[in-house]
Design a protein around this motif. Structure first.
Motif, PDB file in Angstrom:
ATOM      1  N   UNK A 165       0.823  -1.213   0.000  1.00 55.93           N
ATOM      2  CA  UNK A 165       0.000   0.000   0.000  1.00 55.93           C
ATOM      3  C   UNK A 165       0.857   1.264   0.000  1.00 55.93           C
ATOM      4  N   UNK A 166       1.842   1.313   0.897  1.00 54.50           N
ATOM      5  CA  UNK A 166       2.678   2.508   1.000  1.00 54.50           C
ATOM      6  C   UNK A 166       3.511   2.704  -0.262  1.00 54.50           C
ATOM      7  N   UNK A 167       4.003   1.599  -0.836  1.00 56.35           N
ATOM      8  CA  UNK A 167       4.808   1.692  -2.062  1.00 56.35           C
ATOM      9  C   UNK A 167       3.977   2.261  -3.205  1.00 56.35           C
ATOM     10  N   UNK A 168       2.725   1.834  -3.309  1.00 53.72           N
ATOM     11  CA  UNK A 168       1.853   2.347  -4.364  1.00 53.72           C
ATOM     12  C   UNK A 168       1.620   3.849  -4.206  1.00 53.72           C
ATOM     13  N   UNK A 169       1.378   4.295  -2.983  1.00 53.19           N
ATOM     14  CA  UNK A 169       1.171   5.716  -2.735  1.00 53.19           C
ATOM     15  C   UNK A 169       2.445   6.506  -2.998  1.00 53.19           C
ATOM     16  N   UNK A 170       3.575   5.969  -2.552  1.00 60.79           N
ATOM     17  CA  UNK A 170       4.856   6.647  -2.723  1.00 60.79           C
ATOM     18  C   UNK A 170       5.184   6.831  -4.192  1.00 60.79           C
ATOM     19  N   UNK A 171       4.725   5.909  -5.036  1.00 56.11           N
ATOM     20  CA  UNK A 171       5.023   5.976  -6.461  1.00 56.11           C
ATOM     21  C   UNK A 171       3.894   6.651  -7.240  1.00 56.11           C
ATOM     22  N   UNK A 172       2.993   7.310  -6.509  1.00 55.52           N
ATOM     23  CA  UNK A 172       1.929   8.075  -7.146  1.00 55.52           C
ATOM     24  C   UNK A 172       0.804   7.246  -7.700  1.00 55.52           C
ATOM     25  N   UNK A 173       0.577   6.052  -7.135  1.00 59.50           N
ATOM     26  CA  UNK A 173      -0.477   5.159  -7.633  1.00 59.50           C
ATOM     27  C   UNK A 173      -1.613   5.071  -6.612  1.00 59.50           C
ATOM     28  N   UNK A 174      -2.126   6.242  -6.196  1.00 54.63           N
ATOM     29  CA  UNK A 174      -3.149   6.273  -5.158  1.00 54.63           C
ATOM     30  C   UNK A 174      -4.447   5.589  -5.583  1.00 54.63           C
ATOM     31  N   UNK A 175      -4.682   5.498  -6.885  1.00 57.75           N
ATOM     32  CA  UNK A 175      -5.935   4.896  -7.370  1.00 57.75           C
ATOM     33  C   UNK A 175      -5.950   3.374  -7.234  1.00 57.75           C
ATOM     34  N   UNK A 176      -4.797   2.774  -6.996  1.00 61.85           N
ATOM     35  CA  UNK A 176      -4.720   1.319  -6.872  1.00 61.85           C
ATOM     36  C   UNK A 176      -5.041   0.930  -5.431  1.00 61.85           C
ATOM     37  N   UNK A 177      -6.091   0.175  -5.257  1.00 58.20           N
ATOM     38  CA  UNK A 177      -6.506  -0.225  -3.912  1.00 58.20           C
ATOM     39  C   UNK A 177      -5.773  -1.507  -3.527  1.00 58.20           C
ATOM     40  N   UNK A 178      -4.796  -1.366  -2.645  1.00 60.20           N
ATOM     41  CA  UNK A 178      -4.038  -2.513  -2.146  1.00 60.20           C
ATOM     42  C   UNK A 178      -3.974  -2.394  -0.630  1.00 60.20           C
ATOM     43  N   UNK A 179      -4.417  -3.400   0.061  1.00 61.30           N
ATOM     44  CA  UNK A 179      -4.390  -3.379   1.520  1.00 61.30           C
ATOM     45  C   UNK A 179      -3.240  -4.246   2.026  1.00 61.30           C
ATOM     46  N   UNK A 180      -2.490  -3.691   2.976  1.00 60.93           N
ATOM     47  CA  UNK A 180      -1.441  -4.477   3.612  1.00 60.93           C
ATOM     48  C   UNK A 180      -2.060  -5.550   4.502  1.00 60.93           C
ATOM     49  N   UNK A 181      -1.347  -6.641   4.652  1.00 57.65           N
ATOM     50  CA  UNK A 181      -1.842  -7.699   5.528  1.00 57.65           C
ATOM     51  C   UNK A 181      -1.233  -9.042   5.172  1.00 57.65           C
TER      52      UNK A 181
END
Length: 401
Positions: A165-181
């Motif tokens: 999740x954090x990697x996606x946000x850090x790379x500007x991919x906020x639209x990708x819904x990924x949950x850590x777990x």
């Protein structure tokens, strides 16, 4: 015999196939002539030259890098593809003597393009694998990746954690819904070993996958030179350099980081290894402020391991200024005959540029400085010879007269 593409086709402009024929894994948007309708980021595609000859298979991206190649043939991307690549990656680590070691039980199993899996990171901490998808395509294939990981018996995995999740946000991919777990198993409260130093990585709340495995060999180098020295671990995160410096006989180690969570983890790691946090204090502070207030000669070994000041090329100018500032202040204030270990993990700053910035810092500090070693990333962070951009970690060991 002409092959039928297995996936929707992206066709390149005439002449733009040369980089792919040289096995570079990135296709830039300007190289594309046309693409199948309705493609979205994360879709698997077949890349062809202008005449329709198949060049390879990859995942669609939504930015200037339009495709990240996975292979250079017409291949199905499924669990068996990932299993083959994961086995190849494991074999490299086995040959490099990173697996099944009594003194170190953590290593990077998959390093993105370096292991032919652009956009995927897999770190091994004891019996736990921490997976980080950095592209939509990898995020969409996490189930296949997990199944493949479980099919490698030598890993003896009891848990697999998704830290995407954090990697996606850090790379500007906020639209990708990924949950850590946890994708398999549950949390194991394992202490990890790195050259007999003990650590408690926090992949659930920490940065990246919970620990910076790429500095393993550089931490060991610090240990070799730490005896009798007073050490400053700047941008110290969870105290890895501090612990190893003390293992090497350092008189004292001071850890500084801007994150309260990181400093709490650094204190826990120091205690875990039997070191007093009263004698080896950890401070929450802005490093740029701390270094300007630092007494001259207070430290005779300093580690500067900042986060990427220039994450992208448009940040480069400001980032270079940041590197110059902290290096100049450290060189001014380090004790006579001191050792400075300075690093950049920015892909946007190459080795030559980093060295020139440190040179400018030494000129500003008006001290005589020697480069006594040039540092890089370890064997479990391999660089694909066809993708030199993968050489992201660069460092210098300096002797300051």
């Amino acid at each position: 015999m002409e092959q039928t593409p297995l996936y929707p086709v992206i066709r390149l402009n005439p002449g733009k196939e040369e980089a792919i024929k040289r096995f570079h894994p990135w296709v830039f948007s300007g190289a594309i002539h046309d693409a199948a309708e309705g493609l979205q980021a994360g879709d698997t595609v077949t890349v062809t030259d202008y005449d329709g000859n198949i060049l390879g298979t990859g995942f669609c991206e939504s930015e200037s890098i339009a495709v990240k190649m996975l292979c250079f043939d017409n291949r199905k991307i499924d669990e068996w593809f990932f299993l083959e690549r994961l086995k190849q990656a494991y074999e490299v680590r086995r040959i490099m003597r990173l697996t099944n070691q009594p003194h170190t039980n953590c290593f990077r199993l998959v390093h993105s393009e370096g292991d032919g899996l652009a956009g995927l990171i897999v770190d091994i901490y004891g019996h736990t694998a921490v997976v980080q998808a950095q592209t939509e395509g990898m995020a969409l294939h996490l189930k296949e990746i997990v199944r493949a990981l479980k099919l490698i018996p030598d890993l003896e995995l009891q848990a697999i954690y998704n830290k995407s999740a954090d990697a996606m946000q850090r790379m500007g991919k906020e639209d990708v819904v990924v949950e850590d777990g946890y994708l398999f198993g549950e949390r194991l409260d394992e202490v990890i070993l790195e050259n007999d130093s003990r650590f408690l990585p926090n992949w659930e709340e920490g940065q990246k996958t919970g620990f910076f495995l790429d500095q393993r060999e550089n931490r060991e180098l610090v240990r070799r030179f730490a005896e009798g020295k007073t050490v400053l671990n700047a941008f110290g995160y969870t105290g890895g350099f501090s612990v190893t410096a003390l293992k090497g006989g350092a008189r004292r180690a001071v850890t500084v980081d801007a994150s309260k969570k990181a400093i709490a983890a650094a204190e826990a790691n120091l205690k875990l290894n039997g070191y007093s946090i009263e004698e080896n204090p950890c401070y929450v502070a802005d490093m740029k402020e701390y270094v300007t207030e630092m007494r001259e000669g207070a430290f005779d070994l300093i580690i500067l391991d900042p986060p990427a000041f220039a994450k992208r090329h448009h940040d480069r100018h400001r980032g270079l200024g940041g590197y110059k500032f902290i290096n100049a202040e450290a060189i001014k204030r380090i004790a006579k005959g001191g050792l400075l270990f300075t690093f950049s993990c920015s892909q946007a700053v190459d080795k030559a540029t980093f060295q020139s910035i440190v040179t400018a810092a030494a000129i500003e500090a008006k001290r005589n400085v020697r480069i006594v070693d040039q540092l890089s990333q370890p064997a479990d962070h391999p660089i694909n010879i066809f993708h030199p951009e993968g050489a992201y970690l660069k460092g210098l060991m300096l002797y300051v007269e």
